[in-house]
Design a protein around this motif. Structure first.
Motif, PDB file in Angstrom:
ATOM      1  N   GLU A  85      32.422  52.772  28.542  1.00  0.00           N
ATOM      2  CA  GLU A  85      33.589  53.308  27.846  1.00  0.00           C
ATOM      3  C   GLU A  85      34.885  53.064  28.609  1.00  0.00           C
ATOM      4  OE1 GLU A  85      33.472  54.515  24.763  1.00  0.00           O
ATOM      5  OE2 GLU A  85      31.374  53.880  24.875  1.00  0.00           O
ATOM      6  N   ALA A  86      34.824  52.248  29.650  1.00  0.00           N
ATOM      7  CA  ALA A  86      36.012  51.998  30.480  1.00  0.00           C
ATOM      8  C   ALA A  86      36.578  50.608  30.189  1.00  0.00           C
ATOM      9  CB  ALA A  86      35.666  52.122  31.957  1.00  0.00           C
ATOM     10  N   LEU A  87      37.875  50.538  29.934  1.00  0.00           N
ATOM     11  CA  LEU A  87      38.558  49.269  29.709  1.00  0.00           C
ATOM     12  C   LEU A  87      38.776  48.576  31.060  1.00  0.00           C
ATOM     13  CD1 LEU A  87      40.053  47.310  27.820  1.00  0.00           C
ATOM     14  CD2 LEU A  87      42.110  48.693  28.153  1.00  0.00           C
ATOM     15  N   VAL A  88      38.297  47.341  31.187  1.00  0.00           N
ATOM     16  CA  VAL A  88      38.338  46.639  32.473  1.00  0.00           C
ATOM     17  C   VAL A  88      39.287  45.448  32.446  1.00  0.00           C
ATOM     18  CG1 VAL A  88      36.968  45.356  34.170  1.00  0.00           C
ATOM     19  CG2 VAL A  88      36.000  47.372  33.034  1.00  0.00           C
ATOM     20  N   PHE A  89      39.224  44.631  31.393  1.00  0.00           N
ATOM     21  CA  PHE A  89      40.006  43.389  31.342  1.00  0.00           C
ATOM     22  C   PHE A  89      40.642  43.241  29.971  1.00  0.00           C
ATOM     23  CE2 PHE A  89      40.163  38.970  29.891  1.00  0.00           C
ATOM     24  CZ  PHE A  89      41.009  38.407  30.846  1.00  0.00           C
ATOM     25  N   VAL A  90      41.929  42.832  29.953  1.00  0.00           N
ATOM     26  CA  VAL A  90      42.653  42.621  28.705  1.00  0.00           C
ATOM     27  C   VAL A  90      43.251  41.210  28.719  1.00  0.00           C
ATOM     28  CG1 VAL A  90      44.545  43.379  27.220  1.00  0.00           C
ATOM     29  CG2 VAL A  90      43.211  45.068  28.505  1.00  0.00           C
ATOM     30  N   MET A 131      39.460  44.626  43.086  1.00  0.00           N
ATOM     31  CA  MET A 131      38.907  44.692  44.437  1.00  0.00           C
ATOM     32  C   MET A 131      40.013  44.507  45.479  1.00  0.00           C
ATOM     33  SD  MET A 131      35.687  45.273  44.338  1.00  0.00           S
ATOM     34  CE  MET A 131      35.024  44.658  45.896  1.00  0.00           C
ATOM     35  N   PRO A 132      39.831  45.000  46.703  1.00  0.00           N
ATOM     36  CA  PRO A 132      40.810  44.771  47.774  1.00  0.00           C
ATOM     37  C   PRO A 132      40.927  43.281  48.074  1.00  0.00           C
ATOM     38  CG  PRO A 132      39.256  46.504  48.370  1.00  0.00           C
ATOM     39  CD  PRO A 132      38.721  45.866  47.132  1.00  0.00           C
ATOM     40  N   ASP A 133      42.100  42.854  48.528  1.00  0.00           N
ATOM     41  CA  ASP A 133      42.315  41.448  48.865  1.00  0.00           C
ATOM     42  C   ASP A 133      41.300  40.997  49.913  1.00  0.00           C
ATOM     43  OD1 ASP A 133      44.419  41.621  47.177  1.00  0.00           O
ATOM     44  OD2 ASP A 133      45.993  41.333  48.682  1.00  0.00           O
ATOM     45  N   GLY A 134      40.731  39.806  49.681  1.00  0.00           N
ATOM     46  CA  GLY A 134      39.791  39.233  50.631  1.00  0.00           C
ATOM     47  C   GLY A 134      38.346  39.589  50.365  1.00  0.00           C
ATOM     48  N   GLN A 170      35.082  38.700  44.889  1.00  0.00           N
ATOM     49  CA  GLN A 170      35.553  39.132  43.571  1.00  0.00           C
ATOM     50  C   GLN A 170      35.644  37.943  42.630  1.00  0.00           C
ATOM     51  OE1 GLN A 170      40.032  40.075  43.926  1.00  0.00           O
ATOM     52  NE2 GLN A 170      39.284  40.183  46.037  1.00  0.00           N
ATOM     53  N   TRP A 171      35.697  38.265  41.320  1.00  0.00           N
ATOM     54  CA  TRP A 171      35.812  37.264  40.278  1.00  0.00           C
ATOM     55  C   TRP A 171      37.132  37.438  39.528  1.00  0.00           C
ATOM     56  CZ3 TRP A 171      32.586  33.506  40.780  1.00  0.00           C
ATOM     57  CH2 TRP A 171      31.243  33.711  41.116  1.00  0.00           C
ATOM     58  N   ALA A 172      37.797  36.311  39.249  1.00  0.00           N
ATOM     59  CA  ALA A 172      38.962  36.308  38.361  1.00  0.00           C
ATOM     60  C   ALA A 172      38.501  35.928  36.961  1.00  0.00           C
ATOM     61  CB  ALA A 172      40.011  35.321  38.855  1.00  0.00           C
ATOM     62  N   ILE A 173      39.094  36.536  35.950  1.00  0.00           N
ATOM     63  CA  ILE A 173      38.741  36.248  34.560  1.00  0.00           C
ATOM     64  C   ILE A 173      39.985  35.783  33.814  1.00  0.00           C
ATOM     65  CG2 ILE A 173      37.723  37.154  32.429  1.00  0.00           C
ATOM     66  CD1 ILE A 173      36.447  39.360  34.040  1.00  0.00           C
ATOM     67  N   GLN A 174      39.812  34.746  33.006  1.00  0.00           N
ATOM     68  CA  GLN A 174      40.899  34.274  32.152  1.00  0.00           C
ATOM     69  C   GLN A 174      40.339  33.986  30.764  1.00  0.00           C
ATOM     70  OE1 GLN A 174      43.000  30.838  33.574  1.00  0.00           O
ATOM     71  NE2 GLN A 174      44.488  30.856  31.916  1.00  0.00           N
ATOM     72  N   TRP A 175      41.040  34.473  29.751  1.00  0.00           N
ATOM     73  CA  TRP A 175      40.614  34.229  28.377  1.00  0.00           C
ATOM     74  C   TRP A 175      41.310  32.992  27.835  1.00  0.00           C
ATOM     75  CZ3 TRP A 175      43.416  34.521  23.634  1.00  0.00           C
ATOM     76  CH2 TRP A 175      42.611  34.431  22.492  1.00  0.00           C
ATOM     77  N   ARG A 227      36.056  32.645  37.648  1.00  0.00           N
ATOM     78  CA  ARG A 227      36.178  31.862  38.878  1.00  0.00           C
ATOM     79  C   ARG A 227      36.281  32.799  40.081  1.00  0.00           C
ATOM     80  NH1 ARG A 227      34.308  27.387  36.796  1.00  0.00           N
ATOM     81  NH2 ARG A 227      35.637  26.467  35.176  1.00  0.00           N
ATOM     82  N   PRO A 228      35.893  32.337  41.276  1.00  0.00           N
ATOM     83  CA  PRO A 228      36.091  33.148  42.485  1.00  0.00           C
ATOM     84  C   PRO A 228      37.574  33.387  42.724  1.00  0.00           C
ATOM     85  CG  PRO A 228      34.591  31.319  42.905  1.00  0.00           C
ATOM     86  CD  PRO A 228      35.206  31.068  41.568  1.00  0.00           C
ATOM     87  N   ALA A 229      37.906  34.513  43.322  1.00  0.00           N
ATOM     88  CA  ALA A 229      39.299  34.864  43.601  1.00  0.00           C
ATOM     89  C   ALA A 229      39.383  35.543  44.965  1.00  0.00           C
ATOM     90  CB  ALA A 229      39.853  35.781  42.513  1.00  0.00           C
ATOM     91  N   VAL A 230      40.607  35.634  45.485  1.00  0.00           N
ATOM     92  CA  VAL A 230      40.830  36.325  46.757  1.00  0.00           C
ATOM     93  C   VAL A 230      41.608  37.617  46.554  1.00  0.00           C
ATOM     94  CG1 VAL A 230      40.724  34.218  48.129  1.00  0.00           C
ATOM     95  CG2 VAL A 230      42.916  34.953  47.190  1.00  0.00           C
ATOM     96  N   SER A 231      42.220  37.795  45.389  1.00  0.00           N
ATOM     97  CA  SER A 231      42.952  39.026  45.113  1.00  0.00           C
ATOM     98  C   SER A 231      43.030  39.234  43.607  1.00  0.00           C
ATOM     99  CB  SER A 231      44.358  38.986  45.712  1.00  0.00           C
ATOM    100  OG  SER A 231      45.140  37.984  45.098  1.00  0.00           O
ATOM    101  N   GLY A 232      43.196  40.511  43.199  1.00  0.00           N
ATOM    102  CA  GLY A 232      43.384  40.832  41.794  1.00  0.00           C
ATOM    103  C   GLY A 232      42.159  40.669  40.932  1.00  0.00           C
ATOM    104  N   GLY A 233      40.977  40.462  41.554  1.00  0.00           N
ATOM    105  CA  GLY A 233      39.775  40.191  40.796  1.00  0.00           C
ATOM    106  C   GLY A 233      38.864  41.403  40.649  1.00  0.00           C
ATOM    107  N   LEU A 234      37.695  41.150  40.121  1.00  0.00           N
ATOM    108  CA  LEU A 234      36.748  42.184  39.721  1.00  0.00           C
ATOM    109  C   LEU A 234      35.525  42.165  40.637  1.00  0.00           C
ATOM    110  CD1 LEU A 234      36.046  44.227  37.339  1.00  0.00           C
ATOM    111  CD2 LEU A 234      34.807  42.292  36.338  1.00  0.00           C
TER     112      LEU A 234
END
Length: 469
Positions: free
Chosen positions: A431-436, A447-450, A453-458, A371-378
């Protein structure tokens, strides 16, 4: 034009909504409300005008569904021609026939959602429903046959606030015969729902086969059941106030009011009846739905033993888990087939996740919601490159900027992530761990706030406890 009349004409009309299926009761309610609105308008200045909206939900379950909407719309147009302040609005919904909640329950939930959405769009803070005393009596009897609690025996509320909209049933204590007499007196045209003769539905079976026999044996059946509803409503209000106070105090003391979690140290000492009633209250508060009597009894019996053992447990069917002595409510989406409770299909991520939606990787447990996000996303450019990979041990994840990367086991323990939320496969970019799952996006990839970016939830699927990936 007189100043007073000019001032009144500038006022925005008050929007009043009526849930209108096109049947006898709802058409009678709509006619009565529109008549009152028209009479008030004729009385002249002194109050803002009232605009009445007939809200129709098109379920598409009957071959005659289009005709019902055409009747509501056509009737409103005829009344408009008389100068009456009424308009019609329709919302189409798709009722899943294979839903685990059942056809009737799914249709009712979607109908309520559609009515509320239309009220929001029109700025209507009052929604009128045409349920009468017979409807209330039938509801109480059906709830009793289902083994309902005091809240269930209270039937339908006369007034309930939902998201800023007042859902009102002004005819709840009026007999059906008065509605029928009103329709005859004013010649109100209405349609007959052919599904009312379908004995597959519980309420229809009650009306067709049970109610006539009971009413003959007990002439005051309708009045008595309505009185039962009123008494149960009073009792339910007292119980809810007590349960809310007790649950709220326990949560505030132990977790500072953390939503969705309830520490059970005090609860385990309560008498069994209080444990059961507080469970009902807390679950409805957290999930927005009721907990069946069988689940209430099961949890009230199992939880004290698990607490004594210091054990963790989960009950996916009702979205509950026990971890570190606290009951956690996080209802999962029911079923991971062709469509989810997200209201959209699950997409195959064979070429990666390409944007917003719910994605599943072949062989990986569960699915990933984007989903779209404003902070803490990818970064959106990174999203399609992500691929799942099972944990091998030694992986490190960074919780925040300036904080050292730590092993996943340590991070899970610090964050209090239970074992079943760790079952998803982490996502890697090369080889880089991105999301857990259970922890989120690594701080080094946020990404910086604003920024876009995308938020991910499993979300766990049926295979989450024993992944084959």
């Amino acid at each position: 034009m007189a100043p007073e009349a000019s001032a009144v004409s500038d006022l925005a009309p008050l929007a009043v909504a009526v849930a209108c299926s096109g049947g006898r009761d709802s058409m009678a309610m709509l006619h009565a409300v529109v008549r009152v609105a028209a009479e008030l308008a004729r009385e002249g200045p002194g109050q803002p005008p009232i605009q009445v909206w007939a809200l129709h939900v098109h379920h598409g379950l009957s071959a005659h569904a289009d005709d019902w909407w055409a009747h509501v719309e056509g009737t409103c147009q005829d009344w408009q021609a008389r100068g009456w302040p009424v308009s019609a609005r329709v919302r189409h919904v798709c009722v899943p026939r294979g839903s685990s909640e059942g056809l009737e329950a799914a249709a009712r939930r979607l109908r309520h959602e559609a009515l509320h959405a239309m009220c929001d769009e029109l700025g209507a803070s009052l929604l009128l429903l045409a349920h009468h005393r017979r409807d209330q009596a039938e509801t109480v009897l059906l709830q009793a046959l289902r083994g309902a609690s005091v809240a269930g025996l209270a039937g339908m509320p006369r007034l309930a606030w939902r998201g800023g909209v007042a859902w009102a049933r002004p005819w709840l204590d009026r007999p059906r015969e008065e509605v029928e007499a009103y329709v005859r007196l004013h010649g109100v045209r209405h349609i007959e729902d052919d599904s009312n003769a379908d004995a597959r539905h519980a309420r229809n079976r009650l009306r067709l086969a049970v109610w006539p026999v009971l009413a003959q044996a007990f002439p005051h059946l309708e009045t008595a059941l309505s009185q039962t509803a009123a008494c149960a409503a009073d009792a339910a209000e007292v119980v809810q106030a007590w349960a809310g106070e007790q649950v709220g105090q326990a949560r505030q003391a132990a977790l500072g009011g953390q939503a969705g979690a309830w520490p059970l140290a005090a609860w385990r000492q309560w008498p069994a009846a209080l444990r059961r009633e507080s469970l009902r209250h807390w679950y409805r508060q957290c999930s927005g739905s009721g907990l069946s009597a069988s689940w209430v009894r099961r949890l009230a019996d199992e939880l004290p033993r698990l607490l004594d053992e210091g054990a963790a447990a989960r009950w996916p069917a009702v979205g509950l888990s026990l971890y570190r002595g606290a009951l956690v409510c996080a209802p999962a989406a029911p079923g991971f087939g062709d469509a989810l409770a997200f209201g959209e299909p699950v997409q195959a991520a064979a070429g990666g996740m390409l944007g917003e939606g719910v994605w599943r990787f072949a062989g990986a447990p569960g699915c990933y919601e984007v989903r779209p996000a404003v902070s803490g996303g990818l970064n959106p450019r990174v999203l399609p490159t992500l691929r799942p990979r099972p944990r091998q041990g030694g992986e490190q994840w960074q919780a925040g900027a300036g904080r050292p990367p730590r092993a996943l086991k340590k991070q899970f323990q610090t964050a209090g992530v239970p074992a079943w939320e760790r079952a998803g496969a982490p996502l890697w970019a090369g080889e880089a761990l991105v999301f857990v799952p259970g922890l989120g996006v690594d701080a080094r990839w946020r990404m910086p706030d604003g920024a876009p970016q995308w938020a991910i939830q499993w979300h766990p699927g049926p295979d989450a406890d024993s992944p084959s990936f």
